[in-house]
Design a protein around this motif. Structure first.
Motif, short mmCIF file in Angstrom:
data_model
loop_
_atom_site.label_atom_id
_atom_site.label_comp_id
_atom_site.label_asym_id
_atom_site.label_seq_id
_atom_site.Cartn_x
_atom_site.Cartn_y
_atom_site.Cartn_z
N GLU A 230 7.77 29.30 -8.77
CA GLU A 230 6.40 29.33 -8.24
C GLU A 230 5.81 30.73 -8.27
N GLN A 231 6.61 31.72 -7.92
CA GLN A 231 6.13 33.10 -7.88
C GLN A 231 5.58 33.54 -9.23
N LYS A 232 6.33 33.22 -10.30
CA LYS A 232 5.90 33.65 -11.63
C LYS A 232 4.70 32.84 -12.12
N LEU A 233 4.70 31.55 -11.85
CA LEU A 233 3.56 30.72 -12.24
C LEU A 233 2.29 31.15 -11.52
N GLN A 234 2.40 31.45 -10.24
CA GLN A 234 1.24 31.91 -9.47
C GLN A 234 0.72 33.24 -10.00
N GLU A 235 1.63 34.12 -10.33
CA GLU A 235 1.25 35.43 -10.86
C GLU A 235 0.49 35.30 -12.18
N GLU A 236 0.98 34.46 -13.07
CA GLU A 236 0.37 34.33 -14.40
C GLU A 236 -0.90 33.50 -14.38
N SER A 237 -0.97 32.51 -13.49
CA SER A 237 -2.15 31.63 -13.44
C SER A 237 -3.24 32.16 -12.53
N LYS A 238 -2.90 33.14 -11.68
CA LYS A 238 -3.82 33.66 -10.66
C LYS A 238 -4.18 32.58 -9.64
N GLN A 239 -3.27 31.60 -9.44
CA GLN A 239 -3.46 30.54 -8.45
C GLN A 239 -2.38 30.68 -7.38
N ALA A 240 -2.75 31.25 -6.26
CA ALA A 240 -1.77 31.54 -5.21
C ALA A 240 -1.20 30.29 -4.57
N ASP A 241 -1.86 29.14 -4.73
CA ASP A 241 -1.40 27.91 -4.09
C ASP A 241 -0.69 26.96 -5.06
N LEU A 242 -0.42 27.40 -6.27
CA LEU A 242 0.26 26.54 -7.24
C LEU A 242 1.66 26.23 -6.75
N GLN A 243 2.02 24.94 -6.76
CA GLN A 243 3.34 24.52 -6.29
C GLN A 243 4.03 23.64 -7.32
N ILE A 244 5.36 23.64 -7.26
CA ILE A 244 6.15 22.72 -8.09
C ILE A 244 7.00 21.85 -7.18
N GLN A 245 7.37 20.68 -7.69
CA GLN A 245 8.36 19.82 -7.04
C GLN A 245 9.59 19.84 -7.93
N GLU B 206 -5.06 20.33 -13.63
CA GLU B 206 -5.79 20.21 -12.39
C GLU B 206 -5.34 21.28 -11.41
N SER B 207 -6.27 22.02 -10.85
CA SER B 207 -5.93 23.20 -10.04
C SER B 207 -5.14 22.86 -8.78
N GLN B 208 -5.36 21.70 -8.18
CA GLN B 208 -4.69 21.35 -6.94
C GLN B 208 -3.45 20.48 -7.15
N SER B 209 -3.05 20.25 -8.37
CA SER B 209 -1.93 19.36 -8.63
C SER B 209 -0.59 20.05 -8.39
N VAL B 210 0.42 19.25 -8.07
CA VAL B 210 1.79 19.72 -7.95
C VAL B 210 2.50 19.45 -9.27
N TRP B 211 3.13 20.46 -9.83
CA TRP B 211 3.82 20.31 -11.11
C TRP B 211 5.24 19.82 -10.84
N VAL B 212 5.60 18.71 -11.46
CA VAL B 212 6.90 18.08 -11.23
C VAL B 212 7.89 18.58 -12.27
N VAL B 213 9.02 19.11 -11.80
CA VAL B 213 10.06 19.65 -12.69
C VAL B 213 11.37 18.96 -12.36
N ASP B 214 11.86 18.18 -13.32
CA ASP B 214 13.13 17.47 -13.20
C ASP B 214 14.15 18.24 -14.04
N ALA B 215 15.20 18.77 -13.40
CA ALA B 215 16.12 19.68 -14.09
C ALA B 215 17.56 19.23 -13.92
N LYS B 216 18.28 19.20 -15.02
CA LYS B 216 19.67 18.75 -15.02
C LYS B 216 20.55 19.84 -15.64
N SER B 217 21.70 20.11 -15.01
CA SER B 217 22.55 21.21 -15.46
C SER B 217 24.01 20.80 -15.52
N GLY B 218 24.76 21.49 -16.39
CA GLY B 218 26.21 21.36 -16.41
C GLY B 218 26.84 22.08 -15.23
#
Length: 351
Positions: A220-235, A172-184
């Motif tokens: 976000e910068q790389k995802l926007q560049e590749e998708s051509k969607q300047a408003d794509l956001q992640i959480q 969905e073009s207006q959706s926020v992509w949720v990224v849950d990340a865990k690190s050592g």
């Protein structure tokens, strides 16, 4: 043919040590310069880093000196903290040397960097643009370049998970992509901090830098560049695991159309068919951090939940290998025209 002369500045931090571990086994180069910022006098590297005590083929560890670095090196890795690394990287590059910077200093436009990092950007209008070194995604853009900005550890795992979706119309073009990340804990660097003490971290697990982690705009910068969607956001939510190294990313993406696992698997396989380092796991198999420790690999698993119309993506990397030093060496290989896998491991060290 003369072997390229390689230097590492920031040779005593976690990423720097991992770099030297990899480079010391690389068959096509010679390590000629090792430097640290907070060092008063030269000493043998094995005396400073005991893991190398019986490896006598390295130059002495020195306090950083720009002129000496330029004199002894053809290519330099900068593995210093953000706010320091990028400035030196640009100085060395302006002097005609090839440079790979592992910090966040050269990844973002000046205004974005200063907003998210809270530091003054080293970039000026006259500076050469650093190529973003996500080597499994854009090897051709990295080949023969002279200034590479190595991606962040969370950004690497998240982008390798998400970028193939940018070439589809599944999301969905207006959706926020949720990224849950865990690190050592090595992702936080080597500087002593109370929350990284064994007594604090052992038997513990918690989020940090909620809503303000500096890898957010990088992803976000790389995802926007590749998708051509300047408003794509992640959480992005980052969390600290009570382990030294490794990253697990879990991403949750709302779909606008149905797709079978087989078709989705084919999309991801096609996206990474030219790299040996990214493995897309079969249906029902899930990635484990221990499988990638010590290796420059990324394992990705996919799950389409037709009940909720959600795509779940899971990825694991070693934050010091694929998330830092390993990817940096992969970038070096591409810059120098060598096979990208030269000197790098595809095999994890677990258990």
């Amino acid at each position: 043919m003369n072997q390229p002369r390689i230097g590492v500045v920031g040779a005593t931090g976690y990423a720097g040590v991992e770099l030297i571990r990899i480079l010391s086994r690389h068959p096509l180069l010679k390590i000629t310069y090792l430097a640290a910022q907070k060092l008063e006098q030269s000493e043998t590297y094995g005396h400073k880093i005991s893991a190398f005590r019986q490896f006598g083929e390295l130059p002495a560890l020195e306090p950083f000196d720009l002129e000496r670095c330029l004199d002894l090196c053809d290519l330099v890795f900068l593995a210093l903290p953000s706010g320091i690394s990028g400035r030196l990287a640009l100085q060395i590059h302006h002097a005609g040397k090839k440079v790979i910077d592992l910090s966040g200093d050269l990844r973002l436009p000046k205004e974005v960097y200063e907003s998210w990092y809270g530091l003054a950007s080293p970039l000026t209008q006259k500076d050469t643009h650093a190529v973003y070194g996500l080597s499994d995604w854009q090897a051709e853009q990295i080949a023969n370049q002279s200034l590479i900005s190595n991606p962040g550890c969370y950004a690497t795992a998240a982008l390798l998970s998400l970028l193939p979706l940018c070439q589809t119309k599944l999301v969905e073009s207006q959706s926020v992509w949720v990224v849950d990340a865990k690190s050592g804990s090595t992702g936080a660097g080597k500087s002593p901090q109370p929350h990284l003490l064994l007594s604090e971290l052992s038997n513990n697990f918690y989020p940090y830098r909620v809503g303000c982690h500096q890898h957010t705009p990088e992803i976000e910068q790389k995802l926007q560049e590749e998708s051509k969607q300047a408003d794509l956001q992640i959480q992005l939510t980052t969390q600290l695991l009570p382990i030294p190294r490794g990253i697990l990313v879990s991403a949750y993406i709302p779909l606008c159309s149905t797709i079978s696992f087989t078709d989705l698997y084919e999309i991801y396989q096609n996206a990474y068919h030219d790299t040996p380092f990214v493995s897309i796991l079969p249906c029902g198999e899930w990635p484990q951090i221990q499988s990638v420790l010590g290796a420059n690999t990324c394992h990705i698993a996919l799950h389409v939940d037709n009940r909720t119309q959600m795509l779940q993506i899971f990825a694991v990397i070693d934050n010091l290998q694929k998330g830092a030093a390993g990817q940096a060496v992969q970038n070096m290989n591409l810059m120098l025209g060598w096979p990208m896998e030269t000197g790098l491991s595809l095999i994890g060290s677990a258990p």
